[in-house]
Design a protein around this motif. Structure first.
Motif, PDB file in Angstrom:
ATOM      1  N   TRP A  20       0.821  -1.178  -0.059  1.00  0.00           N
ATOM      2  CA  TRP A  20       0.014   0.054   0.059  1.00  0.00           C
ATOM      3  C   TRP A  20       0.849   1.311   0.055  1.00  0.00           C
ATOM      4  O   TRP A  20       0.635   2.138  -0.739  1.00  0.00           O
ATOM      5  N   LEU A  21       1.858   1.226   0.745  1.00  0.00           N
ATOM      6  CA  LEU A  21       2.877   2.442   0.745  1.00  0.00           C
ATOM      7  C   LEU A  21       3.466   2.630  -0.517  1.00  0.00           C
ATOM      8  O   LEU A  21       3.788   3.778  -1.086  1.00  0.00           O
ATOM      9  N   GLY A  22       3.950   1.618  -1.190  1.00  0.00           N
ATOM     10  CA  GLY A  22       4.577   1.625  -2.470  1.00  0.00           C
ATOM     11  C   GLY A  22       3.685   2.037  -3.450  1.00  0.00           C
ATOM     12  O   GLY A  22       3.995   2.858  -4.421  1.00  0.00           O
ATOM     13  N   LEU A  23       2.375   1.797  -3.611  1.00  0.00           N
ATOM     14  CA  LEU A  23       1.498   2.419  -4.594  1.00  0.00           C
ATOM     15  C   LEU A  23       1.054   3.711  -4.131  1.00  0.00           C
ATOM     16  O   LEU A  23       1.212   4.637  -5.054  1.00  0.00           O
ATOM     17  N   ILE A  24       0.774   4.108  -2.866  1.00  0.00           N
ATOM     18  CA  ILE A  24       0.621   5.552  -2.427  1.00  0.00           C
ATOM     19  C   ILE A  24       1.928   6.467  -2.897  1.00  0.00           C
ATOM     20  O   ILE A  24       1.795   7.472  -3.686  1.00  0.00           O
ATOM     21  N   GLY A  25       2.921   5.922  -2.681  1.00  0.00           N
ATOM     22  CA  GLY A  25       4.277   6.721  -3.064  1.00  0.00           C
ATOM     23  C   GLY A  25       4.474   6.878  -4.438  1.00  0.00           C
ATOM     24  O   GLY A  25       4.568   7.981  -4.954  1.00  0.00           O
ATOM     25  N   LEU A  26       4.039   5.723  -5.218  1.00  0.00           N
ATOM     26  CA  LEU A  26       4.246   6.161  -6.760  1.00  0.00           C
ATOM     27  C   LEU A  26       3.436   7.073  -7.147  1.00  0.00           C
ATOM     28  O   LEU A  26       3.639   7.913  -8.059  1.00  0.00           O
TER      29      LEU A  26
ATOM     30  N   ALA B  61       6.627  -9.962  -8.120  1.00  0.00           N
ATOM     31  CA  ALA B  61       7.850 -10.314  -7.629  1.00  0.00           C
ATOM     32  C   ALA B  61       8.907  -9.643  -8.914  1.00  0.00           C
ATOM     33  O   ALA B  61       9.845  -9.118  -9.056  1.00  0.00           O
ATOM     34  N   ILE B  62       8.227 -10.085 -10.078  1.00  0.00           N
ATOM     35  CA  ILE B  62       8.886  -9.632 -11.563  1.00  0.00           C
ATOM     36  C   ILE B  62       8.753  -8.255 -11.911  1.00  0.00           C
ATOM     37  O   ILE B  62       9.401  -7.511 -12.342  1.00  0.00           O
ATOM     38  N   LEU B  63       7.240  -7.815 -11.946  1.00  0.00           N
ATOM     39  CA  LEU B  63       7.000  -6.584 -12.364  1.00  0.00           C
ATOM     40  C   LEU B  63       7.706  -5.527 -11.488  1.00  0.00           C
ATOM     41  O   LEU B  63       7.807  -4.316 -11.597  1.00  0.00           O
ATOM     42  N   MET B  64       7.907  -5.705 -10.072  1.00  0.00           N
ATOM     43  CA  MET B  64       8.533  -4.629  -9.100  1.00  0.00           C
ATOM     44  C   MET B  64       9.761  -4.221  -9.736  1.00  0.00           C
ATOM     45  O   MET B  64      10.108  -2.898  -9.108  1.00  0.00           O
ATOM     46  N   PHE B  65      10.486  -4.860 -10.522  1.00  0.00           N
ATOM     47  CA  PHE B  65      11.528  -4.292 -11.033  1.00  0.00           C
ATOM     48  C   PHE B  65      11.893  -3.120 -12.028  1.00  0.00           C
ATOM     49  O   PHE B  65      12.494  -2.599 -12.245  1.00  0.00           O
ATOM     50  N   PHE B  66      10.497  -3.046 -12.712  1.00  0.00           N
ATOM     51  CA  PHE B  66      10.184  -2.172 -13.840  1.00  0.00           C
ATOM     52  C   PHE B  66       9.349  -1.008 -13.224  1.00  0.00           C
ATOM     53  O   PHE B  66       8.614  -0.852 -12.547  1.00  0.00           O
ATOM     54  N   PRO B  67       9.881   0.371 -13.871  1.00  0.00           N
ATOM     55  CA  PRO B  67       9.217   1.647 -13.304  1.00  0.00           C
ATOM     56  C   PRO B  67       8.128   1.809 -13.208  1.00  0.00           C
ATOM     57  O   PRO B  67       7.252   2.329 -12.406  1.00  0.00           O
ATOM     58  N   VAL B  68       7.199   1.398 -14.484  1.00  0.00           N
ATOM     59  CA  VAL B  68       5.877   1.768 -14.455  1.00  0.00           C
ATOM     60  C   VAL B  68       4.870   0.660 -13.999  1.00  0.00           C
ATOM     61  O   VAL B  68       3.971   0.485 -13.147  1.00  0.00           O
TER      62      VAL B  68
ATOM     63  N   VAL C  75       1.484  -2.063 -11.040  1.00  0.00           N
ATOM     64  CA  VAL C  75       0.765  -3.308 -10.963  1.00  0.00           C
ATOM     65  C   VAL C  75       1.138  -4.117 -10.005  1.00  0.00           C
ATOM     66  O   VAL C  75       0.334  -4.997  -9.415  1.00  0.00           O
ATOM     67  N   ALA C  76       2.338  -4.345  -9.819  1.00  0.00           N
ATOM     68  CA  ALA C  76       3.030  -5.114  -8.585  1.00  0.00           C
ATOM     69  C   ALA C  76       2.378  -5.180  -7.360  1.00  0.00           C
ATOM     70  O   ALA C  76       2.095  -5.704  -6.724  1.00  0.00           O
ATOM     71  N   SER C  77       2.419  -3.573  -7.034  1.00  0.00           N
ATOM     72  CA  SER C  77       1.821  -3.462  -5.497  1.00  0.00           C
ATOM     73  C   SER C  77       0.434  -3.640  -5.559  1.00  0.00           C
ATOM     74  O   SER C  77      -0.016  -4.214  -4.566  1.00  0.00           O
ATOM     75  N   ILE C  78      -0.223  -3.422  -6.634  1.00  0.00           N
ATOM     76  CA  ILE C  78      -1.612  -4.072  -6.415  1.00  0.00           C
ATOM     77  C   ILE C  78      -1.989  -5.505  -6.480  1.00  0.00           C
ATOM     78  O   ILE C  78      -2.658  -6.053  -5.536  1.00  0.00           O
ATOM     79  N   LEU C  79      -1.203  -5.937  -7.233  1.00  0.00           N
ATOM     80  CA  LEU C  79      -1.039  -7.590  -7.042  1.00  0.00           C
ATOM     81  C   LEU C  79      -0.881  -8.217  -5.490  1.00  0.00           C
ATOM     82  O   LEU C  79      -1.229  -9.095  -5.125  1.00  0.00           O
ATOM     83  N   VAL C  80       0.192  -7.584  -5.064  1.00  0.00           N
ATOM     84  CA  VAL C  80       0.892  -7.715  -3.710  1.00  0.00           C
ATOM     85  C   VAL C  80      -0.483  -7.642  -2.673  1.00  0.00           C
ATOM     86  O   VAL C  80      -0.822  -8.513  -1.942  1.00  0.00           O
ATOM     87  N   ILE C  81      -1.135  -6.628  -2.859  1.00  0.00           N
ATOM     88  CA  ILE C  81      -2.165  -6.337  -1.947  1.00  0.00           C
ATOM     89  C   ILE C  81      -3.430  -7.064  -2.017  1.00  0.00           C
ATOM     90  O   ILE C  81      -3.748  -7.793  -1.006  1.00  0.00           O
ATOM     91  N   MET C  82      -3.680  -7.528  -3.384  1.00  0.00           N
ATOM     92  CA  MET C  82      -4.670  -8.480  -3.686  1.00  0.00           C
ATOM     93  C   MET C  82      -4.686  -9.925  -3.210  1.00  0.00           C
ATOM     94  O   MET C  82      -4.997 -10.597  -2.287  1.00  0.00           O
TER      95      MET C  82
END
Length: 218
Positions: A12-18, A180-187, A191-198
């Motif tokens: 959640w913090l990662g998503l809000i920060g972005l 885990a894979i998508l976390m490496f890419f800037p944009v 999506v990675a944060s949303i997937l982790v939350i879900m």
């Protein structure tokens, strides 16, 4: 359960920060405070308002990321109590914290030096060999400092990604592995944060209050 809550809070913090750190980019055209630096070849427009906006957005994102990696660290520490394979992600999450702090310090010094350079250019009316050239040294050094911080952060981020992947294996959640894979890419890290939350929420819902996993403190 506690470990999953920490990981979900970190996402959640990662998503809000972005989101918060990207919003000021759209304000750039409306930022006021342009100044004109006098150079030997004429006038050079420099937007100090945009520089201030960049600093605020950058430092805000860094502070949120700092807390985010601390939460990942806490989450992996919970899992490490019963599974030693989360020891490395936990340690590397701490490395990410250190890298984030270095970047934040470097950014603050870098923007301050840029501001001093702008002031020097505005006050200088000399021709070739102007004294402002000397102000480039600190800027280069602070840029290098941020580069070192970025390398350290990258190592830490890899550890966080490994931890998320292992959570996907533990709870059989494909979304966590993709995240885990998508976390490496800037944009795509949004999506990675949303997937982790879900998926952490879904994994929590599957755990019965008296299940063995709960009794193990997760």
């Amino acid at each position: 359960m506690e470990g999953l809550r920490y990981i979900r809070s970190a996402a959640w913090l990662g998503l809000i920060g972005l989101i918060l750190s990207s919003v000021p980019i759209f304000w750039a055209g409306a930022v006021t405070g342009a100044v004109t630096a006098q150079t030997p070849s004429g006038s050079l427009p420099l937007t100090t308002g945009l520089l201030d906006t960049f600093l605020v957005a950058g430092e805000l994102g860094i502070v949120i990321d700092l807390v985010m990696y601390i939460f990942y660290r806490r989450g992996y520490a919970c899992f490490q109590r019963v599974d030693t394979q989360y020891g490395t992600p936990g340690t590397l999450s701490l490395v990410a914290v250190i890298g984030t702090i270095i970047i934040g310090l470097g950014l603050l010094l870098f923007v301050s030096s840029i501001g001093q350079l702008v002031s020097c250019l505005n006050s200088s009316v000399s021709a070739p060999g102007a004294p402002c050239v000397g102000d480039l040294g600190p800027i280069l050094g602070e840029g290098a400092l941020m580069g070192v911080g970025a390398i350290i952060l990258l190592v830490g981020l890899i550890g966080v990604m490994i931890g998320v992947w292992r959570l996907g294996e533990r709870y059989q959640r494909t979304g966590l592995k993709i995240a885990a894979i998508l976390m490496f890419f800037p944009v795509l890290n949004v999506v990675a944060s949303i997937l982790v939350i879900m998926d952490t929420h879904a994994a929590s819902e599957r755990l019965h209050p008296l299940s063995p996993l709960d009794l193990r403190g997760l």
